[in-house]
Design an enzyme around this catalytic site. Structure first.
Site, PDB file in Angstrom:
ATOM      1  N   GLU A  14       0.838  -1.204   0.000  1.00  0.00           N
ATOM      2  CA  GLU A  14       0.000   0.000   0.000  1.00  0.00           C
ATOM      3  C   GLU A  14       0.869   1.248   0.000  1.00  0.00           C
ATOM      4  OE1 GLU A  14      -3.029   0.641  -1.162  1.00  0.00           O
ATOM      5  OE2 GLU A  14      -3.788  -0.828   0.278  1.00  0.00           O
ATOM      6  N   HIS A  15       0.533   2.174  -0.882  1.00  0.00           N
ATOM      7  CA  HIS A  15       1.303   3.418  -1.068  1.00  0.00           C
ATOM      8  C   HIS A  15       2.722   3.110  -1.565  1.00  0.00           C
ATOM      9  CE1 HIS A  15      -1.558   6.446   0.366  1.00  0.00           C
ATOM     10  NE2 HIS A  15      -1.966   5.514   1.194  1.00  0.00           N
ATOM     11  N   LEU A  99     -12.023  -0.394  -3.912  1.00  0.00           N
ATOM     12  CA  LEU A  99     -11.969  -1.414  -4.976  1.00  0.00           C
ATOM     13  C   LEU A  99     -11.661  -0.807  -6.344  1.00  0.00           C
ATOM     14  CD1 LEU A  99     -14.938  -3.785  -4.051  1.00  0.00           C
ATOM     15  CD2 LEU A  99     -12.509  -4.163  -3.680  1.00  0.00           C
ATOM     16  N   SER A 102     -12.900   3.807 -10.296  1.00  0.00           N
ATOM     17  CA  SER A 102     -12.504   4.754 -11.350  1.00  0.00           C
ATOM     18  C   SER A 102     -11.626   4.077 -12.403  1.00  0.00           C
ATOM     19  CB  SER A 102     -11.791   5.971 -10.761  1.00  0.00           C
ATOM     20  OG  SER A 102     -10.691   5.580  -9.980  1.00  0.00           O
ATOM     21  N   ASP A 146      -3.874   0.051 -10.344  1.00  0.00           N
ATOM     22  CA  ASP A 146      -5.315  -0.165 -10.515  1.00  0.00           C
ATOM     23  C   ASP A 146      -5.673  -0.486 -11.961  1.00  0.00           C
ATOM     24  OD1 ASP A 146      -5.233   0.540  -7.896  1.00  0.00           O
ATOM     25  OD2 ASP A 146      -6.271   2.451  -8.120  1.00  0.00           O
TER      26      ASP A 146
END
Length: 350
Positions: A14-15, A99, A102, A146
Site C-alpha cells: 500500500e502506497h 476497490l 474509477s 489499478d
C-alpha cells in the site's frame, strides 16, 4: 458492443505503487459494465448516477464523465481518431470502498474504444491510456496498479507487479479453506485527496534529500540520514516492499498464517509510519486481531476511511460479523458494509 472491467483489491503493498515499489493485487468479481455505439455527438449515460451528458467535443466537466472523456483525450493525443459515440455505463462496484471503481471505468472505456474502432491497442498500452486519463485529465496522481490489474487480471491468481519495470508474475490464489472479505468502514474523511497528494510530495522530498532518483535506490542505511516525518514515510515504503516479497512467498507456499501476520504488520505501518489510517479502520483491525480463525486484516486503498481487507479461515469471519457490526455501531453510530471477494479475469467483451 458490451464490455466489463473488474475492480481490484490489493492484498499488500500500500502506497508503494507510486514509489516504484511492489504490489500484490487481484481483480475482483465486481465490475463496470459498458456499452458503446455510434452517435451524432458524444453521449455518456450512467445508470448509477441516473444522468445523461451530451457534448459536441470532449471537455472536462469535473464529474464522472471526466473518466470517459479523459480516455478519449488520451487516444486522440496518440493520433487515434475517435468519432462521436454513445457510451452507457452501469456498475456493481461499491464506490469509496477501495476497490478502484474509477480505474475499472477508465479501462472499460479504453478497451471498448480500442475494440469498437478496431484500433487493436496492446494490453500494456491500454493500461497507460487509462492511467493517463486519471493523471492528466481527471488530475489524480495515481500509480499504475489499478489500471494494470483491471487489464491483466486473471481468475484464481494475484498479480505480483513491479511498478518500476512493469514486470509481473501471476501467483496462484488458492483459497481452499480460506476466504477474503472486505469490510467497508462506510466513512471517507475529507482529508483523503489532499493528504494523498501530500504523501506523494513527502516521498519526493525523501528522494531529493537523499539525492536518489527512485525509491528502489534507497536502503535501510539511508534512513539514518532522514529524520521525523520523512524518515517515517521512507521506512514504511522500504518495509512494505519487503512485506510484499514475503507475501508472494507465503502465497506460493499456501502459508496463510504468515500472510495474515504480514497484513497486520502492514496496517500498523500504515497507521504509525505512513499515518493514513483513521480511528474507524483502526477499530475494525484491532477488533479482529486475536479472534478465532481471523488470520490478518489491514486497511486498503488511499486511507482516511474506506475498506479493510480480512483474511480468515472459511466461515470464521461470518461467526463474528454481527458482534463487529454491533461494536462498531455502538462506537461510531455507523453501519458497516460487507463484501465477500472472489478473483476475476481482466477486462473482456460480454
Amino acid at each position: 458492443m458490451k464490455v466489463k472491467a473488474p475492480g481490484r483489491i490489493n492484498i499488500i503493498g500500500e502506497h508503494t505503487d507510486y514509489n516504484d515499489g511492489y504490489v500484490l493485487p487481484f481483480a475482483v468479481n465486481r465490475y463496470v459494465f459498458l456499452s458503446i455505439e455510434g452517435s451524432e455527438r458524444f453521449i455518456f449515460h450512467s445508470e448509477n448516477v441516473n444522468e445523461t451528458v451530451e457534448m459536441e467535443k470532449i471537455e472536462k466537466l469535473n464529474k464522472w464523465t471526466d473518466y470517459i472523456s479523459g480516455v478519449i483525450a488520451s487516444f486522440e493525443k496518440r493520433g487515434y481518431r475517435v468519432s462521436p459515440v454513445k457510451i452507457s455505463v452501469s456498475s456493481n462496484l461499491p464506490i469509496g470502498a477501495g476497490l478502484s471503481s474509477s480505474a475499472a471505468l477508465e479501462v472499460a472505456t479504453a478497451y471498448a474504444i480500442s475494440e469498437y474502432f478496431g484500433f487493436n491497442v496492446p494490453k500494456l498500452e491500454l493500461v497507460k491510456i487509462a492511467r493517463e486519463a486519471e493523471v492528466e485529465f481527471v488530475g489524480v496522481r495515481c500509480g499504475i496498479m489499478d489500471q494494470f490489474t483491471a487489464v491483466f487480471g486473471k481468475k484464481d491468481h494475484a498479480i505480483f507487479l513491479d511498478t518500476m519495470t512493469l514486470e509481473y508474475e501471476y501467483v496462484p490464489l488458492k483459497l481452499e479453506g480460506y476466504e477474503i472479505n472486505l469490510v467497508d468502514s462506510n466513512v471517507k474523511h475529507e482529508l483523503s485527496s489532499s493528504e494523498y497528494n501530500r504523501r506523494r510530495q513527502e516521498c519526493e522530498e525523501v528522494l531529493k534529500t537523499l539525492e536518489k532518483k527512485s525509491f528502489r535506490e534507497v536502503t535501510k542505511e539511508d534512513l539514518e540520514r532522514l529524520s521525523g516525518t520523512l524518515r517515517k514515510r521512507a521506512q514504511h515504503v522500504l518495509e512494505e516492499n519487503e512485506r510484499v516479497l514475503k507475501s508472494v512467498q507465503a502465497l506460493k507456499e499456501g502459508d496463510f498464517e504468515t500472510l495474515g501476520k504480514l497484513l497486520f504488520s502492514s496496517h500498523e505501518s500504515l497507521r504509525d509510519l505512513y499515518e493514513v489510517s483513521c480511528e474507524e479502520t483502526d477499530f475494525i483491525v484491532d477488533y479482529l486481531r486475536g479472534k478465532e480463525g481471523i488470520l490478518g486484516a489491514r486497511m486498503v486503498g488511499g486511507g482516511f476511511g474506506g475498506g479493510v481487507i480480512v483474511l480468515s479461515k472459511k466461515g470464521a469471519f461470518g461467526k463474528i460479523k454481527e458482534e463487529l457490526v454491533e461494536s462498531y455501531r455502538k462506537r461510531f453510530g455507523i453501519d458497516l458494509i460487507f463484501h465477500e471477494i472472489e478473483s476475476s479475469d481482466g477486462v473482456q467483451k460480454i
